[in-house]
Write a protein that holds these residues in place. Structure first.
Motif, PDB file in Angstrom:
ATOM      1  N   GLU A  29       0.894  -1.139   0.047  1.00  0.00           N
ATOM      2  CA  GLU A  29      -0.043   0.000   0.056  1.00  0.00           C
ATOM      3  C   GLU A  29       0.822   1.492   0.194  1.00  0.00           C
ATOM      4  O   GLU A  29       0.613   2.302  -0.735  1.00  0.00           O
ATOM      5  CB  GLU A  29      -0.869   0.023   1.137  1.00  0.00           C
ATOM      6  N   LYS A  78       3.779   5.868  -5.507  1.00  0.00           N
ATOM      7  CA  LYS A  78       3.937   5.599  -7.218  1.00  0.00           C
ATOM      8  C   LYS A  78       2.529   6.756  -7.513  1.00  0.00           C
ATOM      9  O   LYS A  78       2.767   7.410  -8.343  1.00  0.00           O
ATOM     10  CB  LYS A  78       3.493   4.377  -7.469  1.00  0.00           C
ATOM     11  N   GLN A  79       1.358   6.409  -6.735  1.00  0.00           N
ATOM     12  CA  GLN A  79       0.464   7.397  -7.257  1.00  0.00           C
ATOM     13  C   GLN A  79       0.611   8.868  -6.979  1.00  0.00           C
ATOM     14  O   GLN A  79       0.429   9.762  -8.078  1.00  0.00           O
ATOM     15  CB  GLN A  79      -1.082   7.041  -6.572  1.00  0.00           C
ATOM     16  N   ASP A 112      -2.158   8.134 -11.444  1.00  0.00           N
ATOM     17  CA  ASP A 112      -2.829   6.700 -11.585  1.00  0.00           C
ATOM     18  C   ASP A 112      -2.710   5.899 -12.738  1.00  0.00           C
ATOM     19  O   ASP A 112      -2.834   4.911 -13.048  1.00  0.00           O
ATOM     20  CB  ASP A 112      -4.368   7.092 -11.494  1.00  0.00           C
ATOM     21  N   CYS A 164       3.836   1.576  -1.493  1.00  0.00           N
ATOM     22  CA  CYS A 164       4.550   1.601  -2.463  1.00  0.00           C
ATOM     23  C   CYS A 164       3.634   2.275  -3.458  1.00  0.00           C
ATOM     24  O   CYS A 164       3.774   3.145  -4.430  1.00  0.00           O
ATOM     25  CB  CYS A 164       4.975   0.335  -2.886  1.00  0.00           C
ATOM     26  N   ALA A 165       2.265   1.703  -3.370  1.00  0.00           N
ATOM     27  CA  ALA A 165       1.379   2.047  -4.277  1.00  0.00           C
ATOM     28  C   ALA A 165       1.039   3.626  -4.071  1.00  0.00           C
ATOM     29  O   ALA A 165       0.749   4.480  -5.174  1.00  0.00           O
ATOM     30  CB  ALA A 165      -0.014   1.323  -4.260  1.00  0.00           C
ATOM     31  N   GLU A 166       0.802   4.125  -2.776  1.00  0.00           N
ATOM     32  CA  GLU A 166       0.587   5.410  -2.730  1.00  0.00           C
ATOM     33  C   GLU A 166       1.859   6.359  -3.148  1.00  0.00           C
ATOM     34  O   GLU A 166       1.497   7.317  -3.618  1.00  0.00           O
ATOM     35  CB  GLU A 166       0.585   5.595  -1.046  1.00  0.00           C
ATOM     36  N   CYS A 176       2.421  -2.734  -8.179  1.00  0.00           N
ATOM     37  CA  CYS A 176       1.702  -1.488  -8.549  1.00  0.00           C
ATOM     38  C   CYS A 176       2.136  -0.707  -9.836  1.00  0.00           C
ATOM     39  O   CYS A 176       1.675   0.211 -10.182  1.00  0.00           O
ATOM     40  CB  CYS A 176       1.979  -0.373  -7.297  1.00  0.00           C
TER      41      CYS A 176
END
Length: 155
Positions: free
Chosen positions: A108, A114-115, A120, A110-112, A149
């Protein structure tokens, strides 16, 4: 112990307390800073050990604070572990135990990141995909977390 060495030790303790008052310090950091201020290494070692026993200095408390700060900066586990053990002198087992106890969702996080950094949308091409992967690697995320991600561009 003669009066002058007793005075020196009190002055050293005062110097250590000033450093600890600013922020938590690892034992390694505190010793290094005091030695840089020209205090005798053997006296520094003894005083820092006493401060640890008395509860004024704690590697666990320092590491908890440091790790929380780095997670807040969205750094990955690999980078945090390297910093806390190699730069700050915290034992690997202490750092591992604290990281596990915090139950951080690294996927999560990492995804945050990246975003936040790239938005997106999936990468448009291989070059952009590689750039995003490199960025997340440098921040300390594992390949498994990164590939979960960052989607590879379609051909």
């Amino acid at each position: 112990m003669d009066e002058s060495s007793e005075y020196d030790e009190r002055a050293l303790r005062d110097s250590a307390f000033r450093l600890l008052a600013r922020r938590e310090q690892s034992r390694t950091e505190l010793k290094r800073k005091l030695i840089q201020k020209q205090w005798p290494a053997d006296m520094v070692k003894r005083v820092v050990e006493e401060l640890n026993i008395e509860g004024w200095q704690s590697d666990e408390r320092f590491a908890t604070s440091f790790i929380r700060e780095k997670v807040g900066q969205k750094q990955g586990r690999l980078k945090i572990m390297a910093q806390v053990t190699q730069q700050k002198g915290i034992a690997t087992d202490i750092a591992e135990k604290l990281l596990d106890a915090m139950e951080i969702d690294w996927f999560e996080l990492c995804a945050e990141l990246k975003q936040k950094k790239f938005g997106d949308d999936d990468p448009a091409d291989e070059k952009e995909w590689s750039r995003q992967v490199r960025f997340l690697q440098q921040r300390g995320f594992t390949p498994e977390q990164i590939f979960a991600c960052v989607n590879r561009p379609r051909r």
